[in-house]
Design a protein around this motif. Structure first.
Motif, PDB file in Angstrom:
ATOM      1  N   ARG A 128      53.783  32.395  34.786  1.00 39.56           N
ATOM      2  CA  ARG A 128      52.640  33.167  35.291  1.00 39.56           C
ATOM      3  C   ARG A 128      52.371  32.838  36.755  1.00 39.56           C
ATOM      4  N   THR A 149      53.314  35.520  40.631  1.00 37.45           N
ATOM      5  CA  THR A 149      52.351  35.836  41.688  1.00 37.45           C
ATOM      6  C   THR A 149      53.020  35.821  43.060  1.00 37.45           C
ATOM      7  N   LYS A 159      56.654  41.412  34.937  1.00 40.08           N
ATOM      8  CA  LYS A 159      55.293  41.331  34.398  1.00 40.08           C
ATOM      9  C   LYS A 159      55.317  41.255  32.873  1.00 40.08           C
ATOM     10  N   ASN A 178      53.972  38.207  30.019  1.00 34.31           N
ATOM     11  CA  ASN A 178      53.169  38.408  28.805  1.00 34.31           C
ATOM     12  C   ASN A 178      53.919  37.957  27.558  1.00 34.31           C
ATOM     13  N   LYS A 185      51.865  43.755  26.670  1.00 34.94           N
ATOM     14  CA  LYS A 185      50.459  43.374  26.812  1.00 34.94           C
ATOM     15  C   LYS A 185      49.724  43.541  25.487  1.00 34.94           C
ATOM     16  N   GLU A 207      39.044  32.508  30.253  1.00 35.97           N
ATOM     17  CA  GLU A 207      38.647  32.318  31.654  1.00 35.97           C
ATOM     18  C   GLU A 207      39.291  31.054  32.219  1.00 35.97           C
ATOM     19  N   ASN A 243      42.691  31.782  33.263  1.00 41.06           N
ATOM     20  CA  ASN A 243      42.769  32.793  34.331  1.00 41.06           C
ATOM     21  C   ASN A 243      43.337  34.121  33.839  1.00 41.06           C
ATOM     22  N   PHE A 244      43.017  34.481  32.606  1.00 41.84           N
ATOM     23  CA  PHE A 244      43.407  35.793  32.104  1.00 41.84           C
ATOM     24  C   PHE A 244      42.518  36.858  32.744  1.00 41.84           C
ATOM     25  N   THR A 245      43.034  38.073  32.813  1.00 44.07           N
ATOM     26  CA  THR A 245      42.285  39.163  33.435  1.00 44.07           C
ATOM     27  C   THR A 245      41.087  39.560  32.574  1.00 44.07           C
ATOM     28  N   GLU A 246      40.162  40.282  33.182  1.00 40.93           N
ATOM     29  CA  GLU A 246      38.895  40.607  32.532  1.00 40.93           C
ATOM     30  C   GLU A 246      39.084  41.407  31.245  1.00 40.93           C
ATOM     31  N   ASP A 247      40.119  42.264  31.187  1.00 43.53           N
ATOM     32  CA  ASP A 247      40.293  43.062  29.966  1.00 43.53           C
ATOM     33  C   ASP A 247      40.661  42.188  28.770  1.00 43.53           C
TER      34      ASP A 247
END
Length: 412
Positions: free
Chosen positions: A164, A168, A219, A223, A273, A322, A325-329
């Motif tokens: 992960r 980036t 990507k 996942n 995902k 959180e 650092n996973f995304t908000e969805d």
């Protein structure tokens, strides 16, 4: 030890008595007296019912359960702050190990006094909206650790962290990711297996990891690696917790597979995902079970365990994701994965996918009657609008069993 009134220390320690108003505490002290039991006396027997809550104040007792497991409780310990075997009928037989002092109070007396707590009185830790939680030691301890910032949250597996982080880098290539991933032969084999599965299969069979990464995409690889390393998080030492975590893993795996197969039918959803979303939707249960694993006495009352999981898993799941650092969805689906009647004016998202996948996973189980039909919830209608083929169905248990079986095998 002699018959006596409750001390101030005791009324400020026992649950839920400690949450009473000062007036209610004083009323209770005037209403009740302690009771004495000689060594080897039976306080209550397994299968018996009564209308009392019994607290151990002094001495030791032994609880013996139907499966022959035994537990010793000593006055003054944390466990003694809660009623002994808070179930009716009782799940265990309680025997005095030496002389003991106990307090027995009628349940309705405690409930009446609790209802006199002033509206602006801050009931510490416990949620007064569900009276049964006021006696739930597991709920209390986990909540207390959360508020103190001491609850142990799981770490994301190392291979997943490295990958992960690598993606980036805008200059990351398939070879870069392959070098990291090949350090874990099991994950490497699983990724090649996925690349050749019906979910992603191309014209030619792939046998090398760099080609698998090229086919799947960097990507998606991130996942998928997170998905396949997640099994390491579902671990425990004691048998009772192992059984619960094993059941949680199997449920999460099944939901993950259903999400993946449904995602193929829908516009705007990625299969990789979707798999990860299904697998981590109940990740908030892990810290609760990890805490119970270190304190085996907390796992005997299955009702209390289930209450705690239902009440705290969503908020703890948010904390875990959180931290990772996973995304908000992803964070949002951990909070609302079991909000069956969730309303949303926006197009369907991964939370909707997980909600429907969970309800489908219960379809052929003894738990079916406890949940709504998948087709009856708002999430189902939102997802149906995104079907690639309007004549298709989301009920993959009926029309995609072969694909579901293949996805399950990917986790082996």
């Amino acid at each position: 030890m002699s018959i006596r009134s409750l001390t101030n220390e005791e009324v400020n320690t026992l649950f839920p008595i400690r949450n009473f108003s000062d007036n209610s505490k004083q009323q209770l002290k005037e209403m009740v007296k302690t009771e004495q039991y000689d060594s080897n006396s039976i306080l209550f027997s397994e299968g018996s019912s009564d209308d009392k809550q019994t607290y151990l104040l002094e001495g030791k007792i032994q609880l013996t359960f139907s499966n022959k497991k035994e537990r010793i409780i000593e006055g003054g310990q944390m466990e003694a702050r809660f009623p002994i075997d808070n179930t009716s009928p009782h799940q265990a037989t309680a025997v005095a190990l030496g002389d003991v002092t106990v307090l027995s109070v009628k349940r309705n007396t405690l409930d009446d006094l609790l209802n006199e707590v002033l509206p602006n009185n801050n009931v510490e830790i416990l949620d007064n909206s569900q009276d049964s939680l006021l006696y739930n030691q597991l709920y209390f301890e986990v909540t207390q650790e959360m508020q103190a910032g001491k609850l142990i949250l799981p770490s994301i597996p190392e291979t997943a962290v490295k990958v992960r982080a690598a993606i980036t880098d805008p200059h990351a290539t398939s070879d870069t990711i392959a070098k990291i991933t090949q350090q874990d032969p099991a994950i490497t084999a699983q990724l090649i297996k996925v690349a050749n599965s019906p979910l992603f299969r191309g014209r030619e069979k792939i046998e090398a990891l760099p080609l698998a990464i090229t086919r799947l995409g960097i990507k998606a690889i991130s996942n998928l690696i997170t998905t396949f390393t997640m099994r390491m998080v579902f671990t425990a030492k004691t048998k009772d917790v192992k059984d619960l975590i094993s059941a949680l893993w199997l449920h999460s795996r099944d939901v993950s597979g259903i999400c993946a197969v449904m995602a193929k039918k829908l516009k705007g959803f990625d299969t990789d995902k979707a798999m990860l979303a299904g697998l981590i939707h109940d990740i908030g249960s892990i810290p609760i079970l990890t805490h119970a694993d270190k304190h085996p006495n907390l796992i005997h009352n299955k009702t209390e365990v289930q209450q705690t999981l239902e009440k705290l898993s969503p908020v703890i799941g948010k904390m875990v994701l959180e931290k990772w650092n996973f995304t908000e969805d992803f964070v949002e689906l951990a909070v609302n994965a079991e909000n069956w009647e969730r309303k949303n004016d926006q197009p369907a998202n991964y939370t909707d996918l997980v909600i429907v996948a969970q309800l489908l996973s219960f379809k052929n189980t003894p738990h079916k009657s406890h949940y709504p039909e998948a087709s009856s919830v708002p999430a189902y209608n939102r997802l149906t609008k995104l079907l690639r083929d309007p004549n298709d169905s989301l009920d993959v248990l009926e029309n995609a069993q072969e694909e579901l079986t293949i996805v399950k095998q990917l986790f082996n």
